[in-house]
Write a protein that holds these residues in place. Sequence first.
Motif, PDB file in Angstrom:
ATOM      1  N   THR A  82     -27.683  18.980  28.014  1.00 51.38           N
ATOM      2  CA  THR A  82     -29.183  18.351  27.144  1.00 51.38           C
ATOM      3  C   THR A  82     -28.641  17.013  26.519  1.00 51.38           C
ATOM      4  OG1 THR A  82     -27.947  19.743  25.079  1.00 51.38           O
ATOM      5  CG2 THR A  82     -29.365  21.006  26.285  1.00 51.38           C
ATOM      6  N   THR A  83     -27.611  16.565  27.415  1.00 50.15           N
ATOM      7  CA  THR A  83     -27.768  15.277  26.194  1.00 50.15           C
ATOM      8  C   THR A  83     -28.458  14.367  26.429  1.00 50.15           C
ATOM      9  OG1 THR A  83     -25.334  15.224  27.470  1.00 50.15           O
ATOM     10  CG2 THR A  83     -26.637  13.346  26.842  1.00 50.15           C
ATOM     11  N   ASN A  84     -28.848  13.300  25.609  1.00 50.71           N
ATOM     12  CA  ASN A  84     -30.376  12.830  25.805  1.00 50.71           C
ATOM     13  C   ASN A  84     -29.539  10.989  24.381  1.00 50.71           C
ATOM     14  OD1 ASN A  84     -30.059  13.002  22.069  1.00 50.71           O
ATOM     15  ND2 ASN A  84     -30.882  15.220  23.096  1.00 50.71           N
ATOM     16  N   TYR A  85     -30.645  10.519  24.417  1.00 49.03           N
ATOM     17  CA  TYR A  85     -29.969   9.212  23.651  1.00 49.03           C
ATOM     18  C   TYR A  85     -29.692   9.127  22.755  1.00 49.03           C
ATOM     19  CZ  TYR A  85     -32.763   7.126  28.002  1.00 49.03           C
ATOM     20  OH  TYR A  85     -33.000   6.866  28.917  1.00 49.03           O
ATOM     21  N   ALA A  86     -29.861  10.626  21.908  1.00 48.14           N
ATOM     22  CA  ALA A  86     -28.995  10.567  20.895  1.00 48.14           C
ATOM     23  C   ALA A  86     -28.347  11.022  20.680  1.00 48.14           C
ATOM     24  CB  ALA A  86     -30.767  11.551  19.783  1.00 48.14           C
ATOM     25  N   SER A  87     -27.160  11.534  21.220  1.00 53.69           N
ATOM     26  CA  SER A  87     -26.760  11.941  21.496  1.00 53.69           C
ATOM     27  C   SER A  87     -24.743  11.498  21.322  1.00 53.69           C
ATOM     28  CB  SER A  87     -26.004  12.368  22.767  1.00 53.69           C
ATOM     29  OG  SER A  87     -27.117  13.820  22.522  1.00 53.69           O
ATOM     30  N   ASN A  88     -25.221  10.012  20.881  1.00 50.68           N
ATOM     31  CA  ASN A  88     -24.261   8.847  20.280  1.00 50.68           C
ATOM     32  C   ASN A  88     -22.921   9.187  21.176  1.00 50.68           C
ATOM     33  OD1 ASN A  88     -25.084   8.233  18.132  1.00 50.68           O
ATOM     34  ND2 ASN A  88     -24.639  10.621  17.045  1.00 50.68           N
ATOM     35  N   GLY A  89     -23.750   9.140  23.019  1.00 52.31           N
ATOM     36  CA  GLY A  89     -22.658   8.420  23.635  1.00 52.31           C
ATOM     37  C   GLY A  89     -21.864  10.149  24.662  1.00 52.31           C
ATOM     38  N   TRP A  90     -22.158  11.029  23.786  1.00 53.55           N
ATOM     39  CA  TRP A  90     -21.710  12.723  23.698  1.00 53.55           C
ATOM     40  C   TRP A  90     -22.411  13.259  24.742  1.00 53.55           C
ATOM     41  CZ3 TRP A  90     -15.697  13.370  22.483  1.00 53.55           C
ATOM     42  CH2 TRP A  90     -15.074  12.409  22.276  1.00 53.55           C
ATOM     43  N   LYS A  91     -21.307  13.796  25.638  1.00 58.15           N
ATOM     44  CA  LYS A  91     -22.312  14.726  26.180  1.00 58.15           C
ATOM     45  C   LYS A  91     -22.891  16.149  25.602  1.00 58.15           C
ATOM     46  CE  LYS A  91     -22.241  17.665  31.047  1.00 58.15           C
ATOM     47  NZ  LYS A  91     -21.302  18.015  32.370  1.00 58.15           N
ATOM     48  N   GLU A  92     -24.031  17.194  25.236  1.00 58.41           N
ATOM     49  CA  GLU A  92     -24.207  17.729  24.877  1.00 58.41           C
ATOM     50  C   GLU A  92     -24.788  19.277  25.702  1.00 58.41           C
ATOM     51  OE1 GLU A  92     -26.580  17.045  20.679  1.00 58.41           O
ATOM     52  OE2 GLU A  92     -27.378  15.698  22.002  1.00 58.41           O
TER      53      GLU A  92
END
Length: 245
Positions: free
Chosen positions: A36-46
Amino acid sequence: MGEFVLTDVRLFTGGADLTGHSNKVEISSEVEDKDTTNYASNGWKEILGGLASAEIAGAGQWEAGDPGKIDDHSWATLGGVGPWSIGPRGAAVGSLAYFTKALRADYKLGDAVGEVAPWEGTAKSSWPLVRGQFAHPPGLARTASGTGTSIDLGAIPAGKRLYAALHVLSVAGTSTPTITGRVQSDDNPGFTSSTTRLTFAAATAVGGEVLRTDGTAITDNWWQVAWTITGTAPSFMFATTLGIW
C-alpha cells in the motif's frame, strides 16, 4: 514448556490416528502482504495483511486395510475437507493442540525396492489454524454417555469463535452403536449450569468433524466435551480439540 525433542507427536486426521505411522509433520501459517506504499509513505514501504492460509504436511510409513489407516483414509478423503489435529507432545487433556479444517490436497506413496514403504501428504486450510488444547484423550474407551474434564480456555469476545474438532477413531458394538458429541461451557469448573454451544453429527463409524460458533460473545470461560452413546455393548475411542480464534 521449554525446548524439547519431538518424540511423541500426535497426528489425527478424520478418523485416522497416524501417530504410530508418521515420522514427520510440519505446520505453517501465513498472511499475504499487500503493498500500500504511496506518496505519503515518506520513502518507506507500507503493507497491509491480506488473505491468511495454513498448511499441514506429514510423512511416515505406509499402511492399508482399515478405514483408520493412512492409505484407506487418504483415498477416501483426497479432494475433501475435514479436521486435522496435531499435538507436539502427547494428547492428554489440557495439552497443546493445533487444529484446522483442511482440504486433503495431495497424497504420495512408494519408494525403491527394499525400502520401508513411505507416504507423504499435504492438507491446505479451509478455516484458520487454531492453537488450543486437547479436551478428550484418544486412548480412553467410552462405553456410556458422559462428560469429560473441564478446561479453562477463557471467554470468547465478540467477533471471535470457539472451534472444536472431533476424531472418532474406533467403533465397536452391535445394534448400530452411535456417539453424539457436544461442546459445553459454564462459568465454573463444576458445570452446575452448563450450556451446549456446539453439537457434532451423530457418528456410527470412524471419521471426523470440525465446528465453530457464530462469533457471538460468550462470557463463560470453562469448557468441556460431553457425549451421548447408544447401541448394544458400544465402545468408542475418540479425541477432541478445542480452541479460540
